[in-house]
Enzyme design. Structure first.
Site, PDB file in Angstrom:
ATOM      1  N   THR A   1       0.838  -1.211   0.000  1.00 37.80           N
ATOM      2  CA  THR A   1       0.000   0.000   0.000  1.00 37.80           C
ATOM      3  C   THR A   1       0.867   1.253   0.000  1.00 37.80           C
ATOM      4  O   THR A   1       0.648   2.178  -0.805  1.00 37.80           O
ATOM      5  CB  THR A   1      -0.920  -0.010   1.245  1.00 37.80           C
ATOM      6  OG1 THR A   1      -1.720  -1.201   1.192  1.00 37.80           O
ATOM      7  CG2 THR A   1      -1.806   1.213   1.302  1.00 37.80           C
TER       8      THR A   1
ATOM      9  N   GLN B   1       1.480  -9.090  -6.278  1.00 39.21           N
ATOM     10  CA  GLN B   1       1.068 -10.496  -6.419  1.00 39.21           C
ATOM     11  C   GLN B   1       1.987 -11.297  -7.331  1.00 39.21           C
ATOM     12  O   GLN B   1       2.065 -12.518  -7.205  1.00 39.21           O
ATOM     13  CB  GLN B   1      -0.377 -10.581  -6.932  1.00 39.21           C
ATOM     14  CG  GLN B   1      -1.408 -10.057  -5.957  1.00 39.21           C
ATOM     15  CD  GLN B   1      -1.576 -10.932  -4.705  1.00 39.21           C
ATOM     16  OE1 GLN B   1      -1.145 -12.085  -4.652  1.00 39.21           O
ATOM     17  NE2 GLN B   1      -2.190 -10.378  -3.679  1.00 39.21           N
TER      18      GLN B   1
ATOM     19  N   HIS C   1       4.669  -9.657   2.808  1.00 40.74           N
ATOM     20  CA  HIS C   1       3.848 -10.739   3.380  1.00 40.74           C
ATOM     21  C   HIS C   1       3.170 -11.603   2.326  1.00 40.74           C
ATOM     22  O   HIS C   1       2.444 -12.533   2.659  1.00 40.74           O
ATOM     23  CB  HIS C   1       2.834 -10.186   4.394  1.00 40.74           C
ATOM     24  CG  HIS C   1       1.685  -9.406   3.832  1.00 40.74           C
ATOM     25  ND1 HIS C   1       0.407  -9.905   3.788  1.00 40.74           N
ATOM     26  CD2 HIS C   1       1.617  -8.167   3.300  1.00 40.74           C
ATOM     27  CE1 HIS C   1      -0.406  -9.000   3.277  1.00 40.74           C
ATOM     28  NE2 HIS C   1       0.297  -7.932   2.976  1.00 40.74           N
TER      29      HIS C   1
ATOM     30  N   CYS D   1     -16.403  -6.822   2.314  1.00 37.87           N
ATOM     31  CA  CYS D   1     -17.330  -6.204   3.262  1.00 37.87           C
ATOM     32  C   CYS D   1     -17.026  -4.716   3.352  1.00 37.87           C
ATOM     33  O   CYS D   1     -16.002  -4.313   3.872  1.00 37.87           O
ATOM     34  CB  CYS D   1     -17.191  -6.854   4.619  1.00 37.87           C
ATOM     35  SG  CYS D   1     -18.521  -6.386   5.695  1.00 37.87           S
TER      36      CYS D   1
END
Ligand code: PLP
Length: 400
Positions: A72, A179, A201, A325
């Site tokens: 990010t 990715q 990560h 969500c």
């Protein structure tokens, strides 16, 4: 209960060798890399060794790598750093509809500051066409930011072609390789990018560490001010433990990538074959061939993705869905919608992303627990009934 982790695009476990490396920094090598004494010098050495490893892995020079807190921050630093530094040249940014929120939200925020943003559509396989990039370029374009591989559907973008276009027009080009890095070859010169984001990560390093590649000589400005760390490009005392962990994870990724990709491709393709052959009303999302080796995404019609995830979780299988969500309501993924998948079908999506500890038995277990779950959830759907002879007359267009 057997536990199968099929959510490596969300995050990966820390590799034992990486964890061991981290312990060294927790216990002994705790100095501040800016200190001149022995402890500081040891920490500095670790930081620079890790920088070398990251740089070598992507075909860059060490001084072109800045350590960040993750994907990010790398995305933000690249995007804002380019547009603020090049404001006098223009105000137009080109990106795509399937970018990670780290890119899309920053681009949208820049619109409020007077920048204009073209969000390119994708085809049904989730591909950005280089022609659409060429068409969108105008004399105010200062940045193109298109991801290397998509996190939700695994489609690998034609970065080199877009890079060639950007270079020909003198426009700076950023790619989010969060990715793809560690799974497929990533070389900044071959991809013809000026900026490239990496996150620890996703490659068996801990959360909270990443890197940004910035091509030497490009016009870019830092986003924050403070001390002189990272040559004043990213101030703040370095996360030495995270940086060393990233270096170790990169080293392992480079060593194992080709064998591991081949192994994961076999597992992935077995899942695709079994699902596509044995279920009706199911679609493979993403490009059929230009996709990450560890990545599959399906849409099951007449299924609620969240119910599918919970049912799989009860059987010990960890996956993720095509819904996110947002403020309490389940929104279908913006990526699937951009690919033209209807919202009700996007809701029934399942992403499985494999990693180093997965094996054939995990795949067999998943394929064994899935059929009764699909059967049960579809039986609950008012829209679903099995395709039968009546179907030509029932008028339910969903069946076909
Ligand atoms: N970009 C992509 C494509 C991602 O998949 C992710 C994380 O899922 C990020 C950026 C953000 O990375 P981080 O979690 O390291 O901030």
């Amino acid at each position: 209960m057997r536990r199968v982790y099929f959510d490596h695009s969300a995050t990966t476990p820390v590799h034992p060798a990486v964890a061991e490396e981290m312990l060294r920094f927790a216990n002994k090598t705790f100095g501040n890399p800016s200190s001149v004494h022995f402890f500081g010098r040891e920490a500095r050495k670790a930081v620079e060794e890790a920088r070398d490893k990251v740089a070598t892995a992507i075909g860059a020079r060490p001084e072109e790598i800045i350590f960040t807190s993750g994907g990010t921050e790398s995305d933000l630093m690249a995007i804002k750093g380019v547009v603020y530094a090049n404001r006098s040249k223009g105000n137009h940014i080109i990106t795509s509809a399937i970018e990670h929120h780290a890119v899309l939200e920053n681009c949208k925020a820049l619109e409020k500051e007077g920048f204009t943003v073209t969000i390119l559509p994708v085809d049904p396989d989730g591909m950005v066409s280089p022609e659409s990039v060429a068409d969108a370029i105008n004399d105010k374009t200062i940045l193109i930011t298109i991801m290397h591989a998509n996190n939700e559907v695994g489609t690998i973008q034609p970065i080199q072609e877009i890079g060639r276009l950007a270079k020909a027009k003198g426009i700076l080009f950023h790619t989010d390789a969060v990715q793809s890095f560690g799974k497929i070859p990533v070389n900044v010169d071959e991809l013809m990018v000026d900026f490239l984001s990496i996150s620890g990560h996703k490659i068996y390093a801990p959360k909270g560490i990443g890197a940004l590649y910035i091509r030497r000589g490009v016009r870019w400005a830092p986003n924050s001010l403070g001390g002189g760390q990272e040559r004043k490009r990213r101030p703040g005392t370095e996360n030495v433990m995270g940086i060393a962990a990233l270096g170790k994870a990169v080293e392992i990724a480079v060593e194992t990538m080709s064998a591991e990709s081949a192994r994961l491709t076999l597992l992935r393709d077995r899942i695709i074959k079994e699902i596509m052959e044995n279920y009706s009303n199911v679609y493979l999302n993403g490009h059929p061939t230009r996709r990450l080796p560890n990545h599959v995404n399906f849409s099951f019609e007449f299924i609620e993705g969240e119910a599918l995830l919970l049912s799989l979780d009860l059987k010990g299988v960890a996956a993720s869905s095509g819904s996110a969500c947002t403020s309490g309501s389940l929104e279908p993924s913006h990526v699937l919608l951009a690919m033209g998948i209807p919202p009700e079908v996007a809701h029934g999506s399942l992403r499985l992303t494999l990693g180093k500890d997965n094996n054939d038995e995990d795949v067999s277990y998943f394929l064994e627990v899935l059929p009764p779950i699909i059967e049960r959830l579809r039986a609950m759907s008012p829209l679903y009934h099995k395709v039968s002879d009546d179907c030509d007359t029932c008028g339910n267009t969903w069946c076909r």
